[in-house]
Design an enzyme around this catalytic site. Structure first.
Site, PDB file in Angstrom:
ATOM      1  CB  SER A  69      -0.874  -0.035   1.262  1.00 20.96           C
ATOM      2  OG  SER A  69      -1.617   1.146   1.378  1.00 20.96           O
ATOM      3  CE  LYS A  75      -4.777  -0.115   0.301  1.00 20.60           C
ATOM      4  NZ  LYS A  75      -5.505  -0.977   1.269  1.00 20.60           N
ATOM      5  CE  LYS A 116      -4.170   3.526   2.359  1.00 18.69           C
ATOM      6  NZ  LYS A 116      -5.444   2.985   2.872  1.00 18.69           N
ATOM      7  CG  ASP A 141      -7.947   2.109   0.581  1.00 18.34           C
ATOM      8  OD1 ASP A 141      -9.132   2.499   0.641  1.00 18.34           O
ATOM      9  OD2 ASP A 141      -7.346   1.594   1.549  1.00 18.34           O
ATOM     10  CD  GLU A 175      -8.902  -1.066   0.386  1.00 20.75           C
ATOM     11  OE1 GLU A 175      -7.936  -1.217  -0.400  1.00 20.75           O
ATOM     12  OE2 GLU A 175      -8.795  -1.198   1.613  1.00 20.75           O
ATOM     13  CG  ASP A 227     -10.777  -1.504   4.550  1.00 16.35           C
ATOM     14  OD1 ASP A 227     -11.092  -2.082   5.590  1.00 16.35           O
ATOM     15  OD2 ASP A 227      -9.702  -0.866   4.449  1.00 16.35           O
ATOM     16  CE  LYS A 240      -7.580  -2.940   6.325  1.00 18.41           C
ATOM     17  NZ  LYS A 240      -7.841  -1.496   6.377  1.00 18.41           N
ATOM     18  N   GLY A 246      -4.251  -4.702   5.580  1.00 15.62           N
ATOM     19  CA  GLY A 246      -3.237  -4.470   6.606  1.00 15.62           C
ATOM     20  C   GLY A 246      -3.574  -3.225   7.398  1.00 15.62           C
TER      21      GLY A 246
HETATM   22  O1  SMG Z   1      -0.402  -2.546   6.643  1.00 16.29           O
HETATM   23  O2  SMG Z   1       0.229  -2.337   4.604  1.00 16.29           O
HETATM   24  C1  SMG Z   1      -0.431  -1.968   5.557  1.00 16.29           C
HETATM   25  C2  SMG Z   1      -1.328  -0.759   5.394  1.00 16.29           C
HETATM   26  C3  SMG Z   1      -2.372  -1.013   4.398  1.00 16.29           C
HETATM   27  O3  SMG Z   1      -3.366   0.884   3.417  1.00 16.29           O
HETATM   28  C4  SMG Z   1      -3.400   0.103   4.330  1.00 16.29           C
HETATM   29  N1  SMG Z   1      -4.311   0.131   5.299  1.00 16.29           N
HETATM   30  O4  SMG Z   1      -7.571   1.340   4.587  1.00 16.29           O
HETATM   31  O5  SMG Z   1      -6.581  -0.387   3.910  1.00 16.29           O
HETATM   32  C5  SMG Z   1      -6.570   0.640   4.573  1.00 16.29           C
HETATM   33  C6  SMG Z   1      -5.363   1.109   5.353  1.00 16.29           C
HETATM   34  C7  SMG Z   1      -5.737   1.353   6.784  1.00 16.29           C
HETATM   35  C8  SMG Z   1      -4.629   1.744   7.680  1.00 16.29           C
HETATM   36  S1  SMG Z   1      -3.960   3.245   7.256  1.00 16.29           S
HETATM   37  C9  SMG Z   1      -3.078   3.795   8.606  1.00 16.29           C
HETATM   38 MG    MG Z   2      -8.576   0.297   2.998  1.00 12.15          MG
END
Ligand code: SMG
Ligand code: MG
Length: 372
Positions: free
Chosen positions: A135, A161, A163, A189, A214, A239, A263, A291
């Site tokens: 991510s 991925k 953001k 995402d 996402e 998610d 998750k 994650g």
């Molecule tokens: O652990 O690789 C990881 C982070 C993956 O982007 C990630 N998580 O919405 O999916 C999500 C975000 C939530 C946590 S962001 C601090």
């Molecule tokens: Mg997410």
């Protein structure tokens, strides 16, 4: 087994680089580690709640409070508890799924370590390696983003991925697609940053052949996601909205998503996460493992879950060093674009005592004294 006491420990871990999402920027991770103490040995859990209620309503101080006051005492009161009973015992407490998940994880780890079974086999793993995705946070510029993505691809990650948020969506996606080609497994995402009125704008992402988008809309807006799905060719993955196997089934039947991010913390534990996977599998909906910037304990457990058959897309299963120069456990590392699934009993990894104590900012114990 009998739970004699539970230790709640906070660790503070610097991130190797800031991680920016549509809801904020993290430069370090404050993590709540749960240790269940039993006459047969210990078990470890990691709570995924963030310091602020920004990703979801839970936050780390709240999780610790509800664990101390409402979740741990009923478990301590029982003469015997099995991991599969934990959710039922905690059911009178509404919500607080991340806190419940961490406690169940610790009990499950203790149980599995005591009988020598790896979490992966307990959860129904069908492979010993999983494809690694990463991510990538919002960058300062498109040029910087391209460098970051290129670095991860060089490390061997199989899927990227990005953001996104309003103002950081079409341009970075177009640039990554153009630089790294049509074969790159690419997804985005939004962490709830858009509204249904943005549908025409989000439809412009259809041009880039994304695996999925996402959680574009707020957590409660499942029906609006179903509406959005009719207007996009890009598959919608939920998610934040998926908080249980029941909510996953509802979202799928409503047409709100055609992919699900699982998750364990968000759904109340690894046992409910397995049920979410089963429900999605029964509906022919592919899932992948999300994650929460976990340290080694949470990362190891996610790999075990991601080894189940319904996990048909690479997850946010990155190496320890993606976020941490020093993990609290032995580091989880990439091997030819794959992450090995831990094979030792329980979570398969254990905190390194010196590292753990160095990073610890507080420890409290709920329950009796344990001699070990
Ligand atoms: O652990 O690789 C990881 C982070 C993956 O982007 C990630 N998580 O919405 O999916 C999500 C975000 C939530 C946590 S962001 C601090
Ligand atoms: Mg997410």
């Amino acid at each position: 087994m009998k739970i004699v006491a539970v230790e709640l420990r906070r660790v503070h871990m610097p991130l190797v680089a800031p991680f920016r999402t549509s809801f904020g920027t993290q430069t370090s991770r404050d993590i709540l580690i749960v240790r269940a103490l039993t006459p047969a040995g210990e078990g470890w859990g990691e709570c995924v709640a963030l310091p602020e209620p920004s990703y979801s309503s839970e936050y780390i101080d709240g999780a610790q409070d509800v664990l101390r006051r409402f979740l741990i005492p009923p478990l301590l009161a029982l003469g015997h508890v099995a991991a599969q009973d934990v959710a039922r015992v905690l059911q009178p407490v509404r919500g607080h799924r991340m806190a419940k998940a961490a406690l169940e994880m610790a009990v499950l780890d203790a149980e599995l370590r005591a009988r020598g079974e790896p979490l992966a086999s307990y959860l129904g793993a069908v492979r010993n390696h999983v494809e690694a995705g990463v991510s990538v946070g919002i960058a300062d510029s498109v040029g910087q983003l391209l460098d970051i993505v290129g670095g991860f691809l060089d490390e061997g990650y199989a899927r990227i991925k990005l953001k996104i948020q309003p103002g950081w969506d079409l341009e970075p996606v177009a640039a990554v697609r153009e630089r790294f080609g049509d074969d790159l497994l690419l997804q985005v995402d939004a962490n709830t940053a858009y509204t249904l009125a943005d549908a025409p704008h989000l439809a412009k992402l259809d041009a880039f052949g994304l695996l999925l988008i996402e959680q574009p809309l707020p957590e409660e807006q499942v029906r609006a996601h179903a509406e959005l799905a009719k207007r996009l060719r890009t598959p919608i993955c939920l998610d934040e909205s998926i908080t249980s196997a029941v909510s996953a089934a509802d979202a799928i039947v409503m047409g709100a998503c055609s992919v699900v991010n699982i998750k364990a913390g968000r759904v109340g534990g690894y046992l409910e996460a397995r049920r979410v996977a089963e429900v999605c599998g029964a509906h022919g909906v592919p899932v992948w493992c999300g994650g929460m910037v976990e340290a080694g304990l949470g990362r190891a457990a996610n790999l075990a879950l991601a080894a189940r058959p319904e996990f048909l897309l690479p997850g946010d299963n990155s190496a320890s060093q993606r976020f941490y120069a020093q993990d609290i456990t032995e580091p989880l590392t990439l091997h030819d674009g794959m992450m090995p699934v831990p094979a030792a009993p329980g979570l398969g990894v254990t905190p390194i005592p010196e590292v753990l104590s160095e990073l610890t900012t507080s420890v409290e114990q709920v329950g009796g004294r344990v001699h070990q």
